[in-house]
Design a protein around this motif. Sequence first.
Motif, PDB file in Angstrom:
ATOM      1  N   UNK A  54       4.056 -10.166   2.368  1.00 52.18           N
ATOM      2  CA  UNK A  54       4.718  -9.545   3.509  1.00 52.18           C
ATOM      3  C   UNK A  54       5.115  -8.113   3.224  1.00 52.18           C
ATOM      4  N   UNK A  55       5.605  -7.850   2.003  1.00 49.86           N
ATOM      5  CA  UNK A  55       5.980  -6.487   1.628  1.00 49.86           C
ATOM      6  C   UNK A  55       4.764  -5.569   1.647  1.00 49.86           C
ATOM      7  N   UNK A  56       3.655  -6.033   1.086  1.00 46.80           N
ATOM      8  CA  UNK A  56       2.441  -5.205   1.041  1.00 46.80           C
ATOM      9  C   UNK A  56       1.942  -4.903   2.454  1.00 46.80           C
ATOM     10  N   UNK A  57       1.961  -5.895   3.332  1.00 45.57           N
ATOM     11  CA  UNK A  57       1.513  -5.672   4.713  1.00 45.57           C
ATOM     12  C   UNK A  57       2.370  -4.606   5.385  1.00 45.57           C
ATOM     13  N   UNK A  58       3.690  -4.723   5.236  1.00 52.16           N
ATOM     14  CA  UNK A  58       4.587  -3.760   5.867  1.00 52.16           C
ATOM     15  C   UNK A  58       4.433  -2.361   5.312  1.00 52.16           C
ATOM     16  N   UNK A  59       4.297  -2.247   3.992  1.00 55.53           N
ATOM     17  CA  UNK A  59       4.174  -0.922   3.379  1.00 55.53           C
ATOM     18  C   UNK A  59       2.829  -0.291   3.718  1.00 55.53           C
ATOM     19  N   UNK A  60       1.763  -1.073   3.718  1.00 58.49           N
ATOM     20  CA  UNK A  60       0.444  -0.537   4.094  1.00 58.49           C
ATOM     21  C   UNK A  60       0.472  -0.005   5.523  1.00 58.49           C
ATOM     22  N   UNK A  61       1.075  -0.759   6.428  1.00 61.60           N
ATOM     23  CA  UNK A  61       1.162  -0.304   7.817  1.00 61.60           C
ATOM     24  C   UNK A  61       1.936   1.000   7.923  1.00 61.60           C
ATOM     25  N   UNK A  62       3.019   1.116   7.160  1.00 64.66           N
ATOM     26  CA  UNK A  62       3.832   2.334   7.222  1.00 64.66           C
ATOM     27  C   UNK A  62       3.087   3.527   6.636  1.00 64.66           C
ATOM     28  N   UNK A  63       2.315   3.323   5.565  1.00 69.03           N
ATOM     29  CA  UNK A  63       1.722   4.434   4.839  1.00 69.03           C
ATOM     30  C   UNK A  63       0.362   4.865   5.368  1.00 69.03           C
ATOM     31  N   UNK A  64      -0.234   4.116   6.289  1.00 66.09           N
ATOM     32  CA  UNK A  64      -1.574   4.463   6.764  1.00 66.09           C
ATOM     33  C   UNK A  64      -1.699   5.891   7.291  1.00 66.09           C
TER      34      UNK A  64
END
Length: 302
Positions: free
Chosen positions: A170-180
């Motif tokens: 869940x953390x990776x999904x959220x951070x990837x979405x933010x950093x795209x």
Amino acid sequence: MTALPDSEISGRMGGQLRDRRARFGWPVSDQTAFYILIAPATLLLLAFYVYPLLQVFWISFTEPQPGFANYAQLLSPSVLRVATTTLRVCLITTFITVVLGYIVAYCWVQAGPHAQRLMLVGILLPLWVSALVRAFAWITLLRREGIINATLMNIGVINNPLPLLWNELGVIIGVVHYMLPYAILPLAANLRGIDPALIAAARGLGATQGQAFRMVYLPLSIPGIVASGILVFIFSLGFYITPALLGGGRTMMVTEYISIQIIEVLRWGLGTTLAVTLVVIIALLLAVVSRVLDLRKLFGAK
């Protein structure tokens, strides 16, 4: 009409500035005026950035008692576990974000003018939304009764809800979405500078479309890949809200651990030590990269 040399243009401009300074009675030289103009910004930077950093550095050596005891705790099992989790999440996030960002940036550069404008809005729109709002939106999507699990169960793909939230995934999904967006923009700037004639020349020499991309286009885009990778990795090290909400306390990253040490358990010495260590690591990372690559050109400076 012939163009004037740069030296003559500079001389004329300097003469005009000197004439204006004499006309309006400006009593100082250009260099002195430069220092006067930047003085307010420099004082603000010293007061609200440099001084707090020095204070954090001082606390790391003096709380609860002077010495290097706080830095010795960096090798404790709890700190090493948090550091390992942070490094793993940041590396996975950087890899996924750069790959997805490259795909989006490539499609954006190759699209027509109208499609590029629409894609630009879609890329920039997440930047205008609060990280807190985005984190709660992902909670709604990823929880056990959320849209994703409910859809997969309704179509018969899964029988039980998948653990998508309050863990490292869940953390990776959220951070990837933010950093795209931060990965897409440097990549797009780099890809726009690649001459399409080079690809056409490779195709004319007998290369297939895949070979032209792999042997010509991809090597030329490496500076953009490195730039976006650096940006995403450094930003990921400082994430706090997204890991705290989507990790649910089970995926502890260094920024959340610093917050707990300072706010909850009042171990200011260890908290500031971790903060200083994080700043030093980022500075060293940039220093090492700058020895290999020109960071100014890497991020689009002329």
